[in-house]
Write a protein that holds these residues in place. Structure first.
Motif, PDB file in Angstrom:
ATOM      1  N   ALA A   1     -11.659   1.680  -6.293  1.00  0.00           N
ATOM      2  CA  ALA A   1     -12.118   1.483  -4.803  1.00  0.00           C
ATOM      3  C   ALA A   1     -12.628   2.910  -4.419  1.00  0.00           C
ATOM      4  O   ALA A   1     -13.570   3.055  -3.759  1.00  0.00           O
ATOM      5  CB  ALA A   1     -11.187   0.843  -4.033  1.00  0.00           C
ATOM      6  N   ARG A   2     -11.596   4.048  -4.766  1.00  0.00           N
ATOM      7  CA  ARG A   2     -11.884   5.130  -4.211  1.00  0.00           C
ATOM      8  C   ARG A   2     -12.954   6.052  -4.936  1.00  0.00           C
ATOM      9  O   ARG A   2     -13.718   6.507  -4.346  1.00  0.00           O
ATOM     10  CB  ARG A   2     -10.559   6.055  -4.373  1.00  0.00           C
TER      11      ARG A   2
ATOM     12  N   VAL B   1       1.923   1.741  -3.315  1.00  0.00           N
ATOM     13  CA  VAL B   1       1.049   2.364  -4.388  1.00  0.00           C
ATOM     14  C   VAL B   1       0.471   3.669  -3.933  1.00  0.00           C
ATOM     15  O   VAL B   1       0.312   4.619  -4.983  1.00  0.00           O
ATOM     16  CB  VAL B   1      -0.625   1.519  -4.101  1.00  0.00           C
ATOM     17  N   GLU B   2       0.573   3.998  -2.799  1.00  0.00           N
ATOM     18  CA  GLU B   2       0.130   5.512  -2.345  1.00  0.00           C
ATOM     19  C   GLU B   2       1.150   6.513  -2.983  1.00  0.00           C
ATOM     20  O   GLU B   2       1.037   7.340  -3.559  1.00  0.00           O
ATOM     21  CB  GLU B   2       0.185   5.575  -0.849  1.00  0.00           C
TER      22      GLU B   2
ATOM     23  N   ALA C   1       1.114  -1.277  -0.094  1.00  0.00           N
ATOM     24  CA  ALA C   1      -0.028   0.147  -0.050  1.00  0.00           C
ATOM     25  C   ALA C   1       0.976   1.150  -0.006  1.00  0.00           C
ATOM     26  O   ALA C   1       0.497   2.398  -0.628  1.00  0.00           O
ATOM     27  CB  ALA C   1      -0.877  -0.051   1.330  1.00  0.00           C
TER      28      ALA C   1
ATOM     29  N   LEU D   1       0.666   6.888  -6.624  1.00  0.00           N
ATOM     30  CA  LEU D   1      -0.747   7.638  -6.809  1.00  0.00           C
ATOM     31  C   LEU D   1      -0.054   9.012  -7.122  1.00  0.00           C
ATOM     32  O   LEU D   1      -0.716   9.867  -7.778  1.00  0.00           O
ATOM     33  CB  LEU D   1      -1.563   7.296  -5.970  1.00  0.00           C
TER      34      LEU D   1
ATOM     35  N   GLU E   1      -6.735  -0.658  -9.493  1.00  0.00           N
ATOM     36  CA  GLU E   1      -7.865  -1.211  -8.550  1.00  0.00           C
ATOM     37  C   GLU E   1      -8.121   0.031  -7.301  1.00  0.00           C
ATOM     38  O   GLU E   1      -9.302  -0.157  -6.798  1.00  0.00           O
ATOM     39  CB  GLU E   1      -7.146  -2.431  -7.942  1.00  0.00           C
ATOM     40  N   GLU E   2      -6.831   0.662  -6.923  1.00  0.00           N
ATOM     41  CA  GLU E   2      -7.193   1.738  -5.926  1.00  0.00           C
ATOM     42  C   GLU E   2      -8.337   2.813  -6.507  1.00  0.00           C
ATOM     43  O   GLU E   2      -8.960   3.338  -5.857  1.00  0.00           O
ATOM     44  CB  GLU E   2      -5.826   2.045  -5.529  1.00  0.00           C
ATOM     45  N   TRP E   3      -8.090   3.175  -7.713  1.00  0.00           N
ATOM     46  CA  TRP E   3      -8.830   4.188  -8.515  1.00  0.00           C
ATOM     47  C   TRP E   3     -10.291   3.702  -8.404  1.00  0.00           C
ATOM     48  O   TRP E   3     -11.127   4.416  -8.059  1.00  0.00           O
ATOM     49  CB  TRP E   3      -8.396   4.544  -9.783  1.00  0.00           C
TER      50      TRP E   3
ATOM     51  N   ALA F   1      -2.411  -2.271  -9.839  1.00  0.00           N
ATOM     52  CA  ALA F   1      -2.757  -1.963  -8.501  1.00  0.00           C
ATOM     53  C   ALA F   1      -3.148  -0.310  -8.197  1.00  0.00           C
ATOM     54  O   ALA F   1      -4.163  -0.174  -7.579  1.00  0.00           O
ATOM     55  CB  ALA F   1      -1.803  -2.131  -7.496  1.00  0.00           C
ATOM     56  N   LEU F   2      -2.734   0.501  -9.229  1.00  0.00           N
ATOM     57  CA  LEU F   2      -3.190   1.763  -9.187  1.00  0.00           C
ATOM     58  C   LEU F   2      -4.670   1.912  -9.560  1.00  0.00           C
ATOM     59  O   LEU F   2      -5.259   2.528  -9.133  1.00  0.00           O
ATOM     60  CB  LEU F   2      -2.080   2.580  -9.962  1.00  0.00           C
TER      61      LEU F   2
END
Length: 216
Positions: free
Chosen positions: A73-74, A22-23, A19, A26, A69-71, A66-67
Motif C-alpha cells: 500500500a505504501r 503493524v506499525e 494498525a 514495521l 500488505e502495508e508495504w 499484514a506487514l
C-alpha cells in the motif's frame, strides 16, 4: 465484586488496534530484520500482554502478511498513483522523482527491509518479483501513453526503476547533496527519456522540490 477473568483482563488491555501492532512491527523489521519481529518482544515494547496481540491476529504469520500488505500500500501504491494520470512526460517523470525523494511517501528503508527479508524466503522472493514487475509495468505504461514504442517503454521503465532501487541499496542518496542533484535535473530527464526537458516545466518542478526541502 468478583475479580475479572483472564479473558476479560485481556480484552481491557490498552485499546491498541491492529494498525498499532503493524506499525510497531514495521519499525522492528526496518531496524532489526524479520527475525526480530516476535510477538512477545512486540507486546513488551507496547506494554501489553500477548493476549492483546491475539485480539487482532491469529498468528505471527498473519502479522507478517499484514506487514506485506502495508508495504504494498505504501510503496507500490504511491508510485502507481504518481503516474496514473499525467498531462505530459515531464509531469510523470517529476512525479516519480518527487515520490522517490519524499520518504514520507515512498519509504526506502522499508523497501530494503523487505528485500533483506526476501533473501531468506522463497515465498517472499516471488511476491517481491511480482511487485517489482507491477511497478515496472506501470512505468512502462506511462512511457507508452506519452508516445514511446512498447519495447522501448519497457526498457526505459526498467532503467529508471532499478536505477532508483540501486541508489537506495547502495545508500548513494545519503552521500549526495540534494540541491546539487537538482542541478543535473535536465541531464537525468534526458537520460531517462531520450528527450529534452521543457525548461519552464523543469524550473517549476525544481522550485517545488526546493520548497519541499525548506518546509521540512
Amino acid at each position: 465484586m468478583p475479580l475479572l477473568s483472564t479473558s476479560q483482563n485481556t480484552a481491557r488491555q490498552p485499546r491498541l488496534t491492529g494498525a498499532d501492532w503493524v506499525e510497531a512491527a514495521l519499525h522492528v523489521l526496518i531496524g532489526n530484520g524479520i527475525e526480530a519481529v516476535q510477538i512477545t518482544a512486540l507486546a513488551r515494547q507496547l506494554d501489553v500482554t500477548r493476549g492483546s496481540f491475539y485480539w487482532h491476529f491469529e498468528s505471527r504469520e498473519n502479522l507478517l502478511d499484514a506487514l506485506l500488505e502495508e508495504w504494498r500500500a505504501r510503496n507500490t501504491g504511491v508510485m502507481l498513483e504518481a503516474i496514473r494520470e499525467t498531462s505530459c512526460l515531464e509531469d510523470g517523470i517529476f512525479s516519480l522523482f518527487s515520490v522517490w525523494v519524499d520518504h514520507t511517501r515512498f519509504d526506502p528503508k522499508l523497501d530494503q527491509a523487505i528485500r533483506d527479508w526476501a533473501r531468506h524466503s522463497d515465498k517472499l522472493r516471488e511476491i517481491l518479483k511480482i511487485e517489482d514487475n507491477a511497478r515496472v509495468s506501470a512505468i512502462a505504461g506511462f512511457y507508452e501513453r506519452h508516445g514511446f514504442p512498447e519495447a522501448e517503454a519497457f526498457i526505459r521503465a526498467r532503467v529508471i526503476y532499478f536505477t532508483q532501487i540501486s541508489f537506495y541499496a547502495l545508500k548513494v542518496e545519503d552521500d549526495e547533496d540534494f540541491q546539487e542533484r537538482l542541478g543535473y535535473l535536465n541531464e537525468y530527464f534526458k537520460c531517462f527519456t531520450g528527450r529534452d526537458m521543457d525548461p519552464a516545466l523543469g524550473a517549476a518542478h525544481t522550485a517545488k522540490f526546493l520548497k519541499g526541502i525548506s518546509d521540512e
